[in-house]
Design a protein around this motif. Structure first.
Motif, PDB file in Angstrom:
ATOM      1  N   LEU A   1       0.851  -1.177   0.000  1.00 19.91           N
ATOM      2  CA  LEU A   1       0.000   0.000   0.000  1.00 19.91           C
ATOM      3  C   LEU A   1       0.889   1.229   0.000  1.00 19.91           C
ATOM      4  O   LEU A   1       1.886   1.259   0.709  1.00 19.91           O
ATOM      5  CB  LEU A   1      -0.789  -0.078   1.302  1.00 19.91           C
ATOM      6  CG  LEU A   1      -2.032   0.705   1.519  1.00 19.91           C
ATOM      7  CD1 LEU A   1      -3.067   0.297   0.518  1.00 19.91           C
ATOM      8  CD2 LEU A   1      -2.550   0.389   2.926  1.00 19.91           C
ATOM      9  N   GLY A   2       0.544   2.225  -0.783  1.00 24.29           N
ATOM     10  CA  GLY A   2       1.365   3.430  -0.740  1.00 24.29           C
ATOM     11  C   GLY A   2       0.841   4.504  -1.664  1.00 24.29           C
ATOM     12  O   GLY A   2       0.151   4.202  -2.634  1.00 24.29           O
ATOM     13  N   PRO A   3       1.172   5.766  -1.366  1.00 23.71           N
ATOM     14  CA  PRO A   3       0.694   6.866  -2.201  1.00 23.71           C
ATOM     15  C   PRO A   3       1.418   6.908  -3.550  1.00 23.71           C
ATOM     16  O   PRO A   3       2.360   6.151  -3.765  1.00 23.71           O
ATOM     17  CB  PRO A   3       1.031   8.107  -1.362  1.00 23.71           C
ATOM     18  CG  PRO A   3       2.158   7.696  -0.476  1.00 23.71           C
ATOM     19  CD  PRO A   3       1.995   6.219  -0.238  1.00 23.71           C
ATOM     20  N   ASN A   4       0.995   7.773  -4.423  1.00 28.12           N
ATOM     21  CA  ASN A   4       1.633   7.936  -5.737  1.00 28.12           C
ATOM     22  C   ASN A   4       3.140   8.155  -5.559  1.00 28.12           C
ATOM     23  O   ASN A   4       3.558   8.942  -4.711  1.00 28.12           O
ATOM     24  CB  ASN A   4       1.073   9.167  -6.476  1.00 28.12           C
ATOM     25  CG  ASN A   4      -0.349   8.948  -6.959  1.00 28.12           C
ATOM     26  OD1 ASN A   4      -1.197   9.798  -6.788  1.00 28.12           O
ATOM     27  ND2 ASN A   4      -0.615   7.809  -7.543  1.00 28.12           N
TER      28      ASN A   4
ATOM     29  N   ALA B   1      -7.160  -3.267   0.593  1.00 27.36           N
ATOM     30  CA  ALA B   1      -6.168  -4.018   1.362  1.00 27.36           C
ATOM     31  C   ALA B   1      -6.844  -4.667   2.573  1.00 27.36           C
ATOM     32  O   ALA B   1      -6.595  -5.825   2.900  1.00 27.36           O
ATOM     33  CB  ALA B   1      -5.046  -3.089   1.799  1.00 27.36           C
ATOM     34  N   ASP B   2      -7.722  -3.907   3.196  1.00 25.04           N
ATOM     35  CA  ASP B   2      -8.435  -4.389   4.382  1.00 25.04           C
ATOM     36  C   ASP B   2      -9.289  -5.608   4.034  1.00 25.04           C
ATOM     37  O   ASP B   2      -9.348  -6.596   4.761  1.00 25.04           O
ATOM     38  CB  ASP B   2      -9.315  -3.248   4.898  1.00 25.04           C
ATOM     39  CG  ASP B   2      -9.666  -3.415   6.368  1.00 25.04           C
ATOM     40  OD1 ASP B   2      -9.152  -4.353   6.992  1.00 25.04           O
ATOM     41  OD2 ASP B   2     -10.452  -2.599   6.879  1.00 25.04           O
ATOM     42  N   GLN B   3      -9.971  -5.527   2.899  1.00 20.40           N
ATOM     43  CA  GLN B   3     -10.867  -6.597   2.465  1.00 20.40           C
ATOM     44  C   GLN B   3     -10.121  -7.860   2.062  1.00 20.40           C
ATOM     45  O   GLN B   3     -10.569  -8.959   2.345  1.00 20.40           O
ATOM     46  CB  GLN B   3     -11.654  -6.127   1.233  1.00 20.40           C
ATOM     47  CG  GLN B   3     -12.787  -5.194   1.544  1.00 20.40           C
ATOM     48  CD  GLN B   3     -13.994  -5.957   2.011  1.00 20.40           C
ATOM     49  OE1 GLN B   3     -14.202  -7.095   1.632  1.00 20.40           O
ATOM     50  NE2 GLN B   3     -14.779  -5.328   2.870  1.00 20.40           N
ATOM     51  N   LEU B   4      -9.012  -7.685   1.356  1.00 22.93           N
ATOM     52  CA  LEU B   4      -8.386  -8.827   0.695  1.00 22.93           C
ATOM     53  C   LEU B   4      -7.173  -9.397   1.405  1.00 22.93           C
ATOM     54  O   LEU B   4      -6.962 -10.608   1.403  1.00 22.93           O
ATOM     55  CB  LEU B   4      -7.927  -8.423  -0.717  1.00 22.93           C
ATOM     56  CG  LEU B   4      -8.982  -8.141  -1.771  1.00 22.93           C
ATOM     57  CD1 LEU B   4      -8.292  -7.710  -3.050  1.00 22.93           C
ATOM     58  CD2 LEU B   4      -9.837  -9.365  -2.035  1.00 22.93           C
ATOM     59  N   ALA B   5      -6.363  -8.517   1.983  1.00 25.13           N
ATOM     60  CA  ALA B   5      -4.999  -8.934   2.307  1.00 25.13           C
ATOM     61  C   ALA B   5      -4.898  -9.693   3.623  1.00 25.13           C
ATOM     62  O   ALA B   5      -5.565  -9.365   4.602  1.00 25.13           O
ATOM     63  CB  ALA B   5      -4.086  -7.719   2.343  1.00 25.13           C
ATOM     64  N   ASP B   6      -4.039 -10.729   3.628  1.00 27.64           N
ATOM     65  CA  ASP B   6      -3.663 -11.382   4.880  1.00 27.64           C
ATOM     66  C   ASP B   6      -2.646 -10.508   5.600  1.00 27.64           C
ATOM     67  O   ASP B   6      -2.671 -10.383   6.805  1.00 27.64           O
ATOM     68  CB  ASP B   6      -3.030 -12.751   4.587  1.00 27.64           C
ATOM     69  CG  ASP B   6      -4.010 -13.680   3.926  1.00 27.64           C
ATOM     70  OD1 ASP B   6      -4.986 -14.052   4.593  1.00 27.64           O
ATOM     71  OD2 ASP B   6      -3.837 -14.017   2.739  1.00 27.64           O
ATOM     72  N   ARG B   7      -1.758  -9.934   4.810  1.00 29.50           N
ATOM     73  CA  ARG B   7      -0.774  -9.005   5.373  1.00 29.50           C
ATOM     74  C   ARG B   7      -0.653  -7.788   4.474  1.00 29.50           C
ATOM     75  O   ARG B   7      -0.821  -7.876   3.257  1.00 29.50           O
ATOM     76  CB  ARG B   7       0.599  -9.666   5.507  1.00 29.50           C
ATOM     77  CG  ARG B   7       0.669 -10.680   6.643  1.00 29.50           C
ATOM     78  CD  ARG B   7       2.060 -11.264   6.765  1.00 29.50           C
ATOM     79  NE  ARG B   7       3.040 -10.305   7.239  1.00 29.50           N
ATOM     80  CZ  ARG B   7       3.164  -9.932   8.515  1.00 29.50           C
ATOM     81  NH1 ARG B   7       2.375 -10.459   9.419  1.00 29.50           N
ATOM     82  NH2 ARG B   7       4.070  -9.063   8.877  1.00 29.50           N
TER      83      ARG B   7
ATOM     84  N   THR C   1      -0.823  -7.584   9.818  1.00 27.73           N
ATOM     85  CA  THR C   1      -2.182  -7.876   9.383  1.00 27.73           C
ATOM     86  C   THR C   1      -2.968  -6.568   9.437  1.00 27.73           C
ATOM     87  O   THR C   1      -2.552  -5.617  10.109  1.00 27.73           O
ATOM     88  CB  THR C   1      -2.858  -8.888  10.325  1.00 27.73           C
ATOM     89  OG1 THR C   1      -2.981  -8.273  11.616  1.00 27.73           O
ATOM     90  CG2 THR C   1      -2.056 -10.171  10.453  1.00 27.73           C
ATOM     91  N   PRO C   2      -4.105  -6.500   8.733  1.00 24.65           N
ATOM     92  CA  PRO C   2      -4.900  -5.263   8.804  1.00 24.65           C
ATOM     93  C   PRO C   2      -5.201  -4.873  10.252  1.00 24.65           C
ATOM     94  O   PRO C   2      -5.091  -3.697  10.609  1.00 24.65           O
ATOM     95  CB  PRO C   2      -6.177  -5.620   8.036  1.00 24.65           C
ATOM     96  CG  PRO C   2      -5.750  -6.664   7.059  1.00 24.65           C
ATOM     97  CD  PRO C   2      -4.665  -7.457   7.758  1.00 24.65           C
ATOM     98  N   ASP C   3      -5.529  -5.851  11.091  1.00 21.37           N
ATOM     99  CA  ASP C   3      -5.836  -5.537  12.492  1.00 21.37           C
ATOM    100  C   ASP C   3      -4.630  -5.016  13.251  1.00 21.37           C
ATOM    101  O   ASP C   3      -4.737  -4.094  14.045  1.00 21.37           O
ATOM    102  CB  ASP C   3      -6.405  -6.775  13.211  1.00 21.37           C
ATOM    103  CG  ASP C   3      -7.871  -6.979  12.866  1.00 21.37           C
ATOM    104  OD1 ASP C   3      -8.500  -5.998  12.408  1.00 21.37           O
ATOM    105  OD2 ASP C   3      -8.370  -8.102  13.041  1.00 21.37           O
TER     106      ASP C   3
END
Ligand SMILES: Nc1ncnc2c1ncn2[C@@H]1O[C@H](COP(=O)(O)OP(=O)(O)OP(=O)(O)O)[C@@H](O)[C@H]1O
Ligand SMILES: [Mg+2]
Length: 314
Positions: free
Chosen positions: A37-40, A199-205, A219-221
């Motif tokens: 995840l990251g900005p432009n 990312a929250d919906q899909l990712a394990d990490r 993890t998202p949490d």
């Protein structure tokens, strides 16, 4: 072999004297979804390019499916599929021809190839438009075709660079369910995105990249927990009740206008029970309560784009 599909250590990459990746470490277990995840301009596409052997690293090691990207690029390429940030489909060809081209370029035998093309058209709901040139496709259809092309040859590790950017909510959800199906089949997904919800919906990490460095990973949490601010919000019907509650609940802050009280809490069941028991003990009844946790947007904003803070903190 370990169960790491992707193992990266100390990865560095510069374009001329501009450092784009400044020592990246990450590890993606086989059969999971990892989201970068990251900005432009953070370096997401550069990371994907190096991991998929499209660009050479200046330092560090990259192992994909156990193969070293620097010394065994062919073996790496045989193990992966890549869907780039910009659709790699040929505008002048039809959807079916684009897929057939991928089959022709792959080791898939001609006979099986026809079946593979038909299956993919069906799976991505592109049968009806299969005979039309891609120049007549919508953005979402192109994205789907692009991913379908990546799946020719059944790669076990797939890199998706912003697969849903520019898609409407419905097409985005379709893409998510395709991605989930792939993982259910044991495929490993490395996905870049600017959408926290994705990312929250899909990712394990998730790893958050900012200015060429990973500023957080987990993890998202876990990431959400890094941002303080989880609290319970209690609402009351009268000022008297608000007063009484504020007296017995340590560390709470009041919002007089809303007749609400903000009580720091980890949001777990034990502390919630203790909180409600305490209100009971003093015969105070709350009109309602909610647990407020920071979402990934808060995490993202707190972690990225803070160069000045980082410098002054040193
Ligand atoms: N071939 C190149 N030559 C010079 N600089 C480059 C090259 N590719 C990328 N960069 C620079 O590297 C930095 C990171 O770019 P990159 O494309 O990896 O970012 P990104 O995170 O994918 O951004 P976006 O979300 O906009 O796609 C940018 O400052 C970009 O200008
Ligand atoms: Mg990019």
């Amino acid at each position: 072999m370990t169960s790491s599909a992707i193992a990266v250590s100390g990865l560095r990459k510069a374009y001329k004297d501009k450092v784009v990746l400044d020592g990246i470490d990450l590890d993606v277990r086989a059969g999971t979804i990892f989201s970068l995840l990251g900005p432009n301009g953070a370096g997401k596409t550069t990371t994907v390019n190096v991991l998929t052997t499209l660009a050479k690293a200046d330092g560090g090691t990259v192992r994909i499916a156990g193969h070293d990207a620097a010394t065994q690029p062919k073996a790496v390429r045989a193990a992966i599929g890549v869907t780039g940030q910009f659709a790699a489909v040929d505008e002048l060809l039809t959807g079916r021809e684009n897929l057939q081209l991928m089959v022709d370029l792959s080791p898939v035998p001609a006979k099986a190839g026809k079946r593979v093309v038909n299956e993919l058209l069906e799976r991505f709901d592109l049968v009806e438009s299969a005979q039309k040139p891609v120049s007549t496709y919508s953005g979402g259809m192109r994205r789907k075709l692009d991913l379908a092309m990546t799946l020719v040859g059944d790669p076990r590790i797939i890199f998706l660079d912003e697969p849903t950017t520019g898609l409407d909510p419905r097409s985005r959800r379709t893409m998510w369910s395709i991605i989930r199906d792939l993982v259910a089949d044991g495929v490993t997904i490395f996905l870049t995105t600017q959408y926290l919800e994705e990312a929250d919906q899909l990712a394990d990490r998730i790893a958050v990249l900012d200015q060429g460095r990973l500023v957080a990973q987990g993890t998202p949490d876990e990431l959400k927990r890094q941002i303080p601010g989880t609290h319970v919000r209690l609402r009351f019907t009268t000022v008297a009740e608000l007063d009484a509650a504020a007296r017995v609940l340590n560390g709470s802050t009041r919002d007089d206008e809303a007749l609400a009280l903000r009580v720091p809490s980890d949001g777990g069941t034990a502390s919630l029970r203790a909180l409600l028991d305490r209100l009971d003990e003093y015969a105070i009844s709350a009109d309602g309560f909610s647990v407020q946790t920071p979402d990934l947007d808060d995490v993202f904003l707190a972690l990225t784009g803070s160069r000045t803070q980082e410098v002054s903190a040193k």
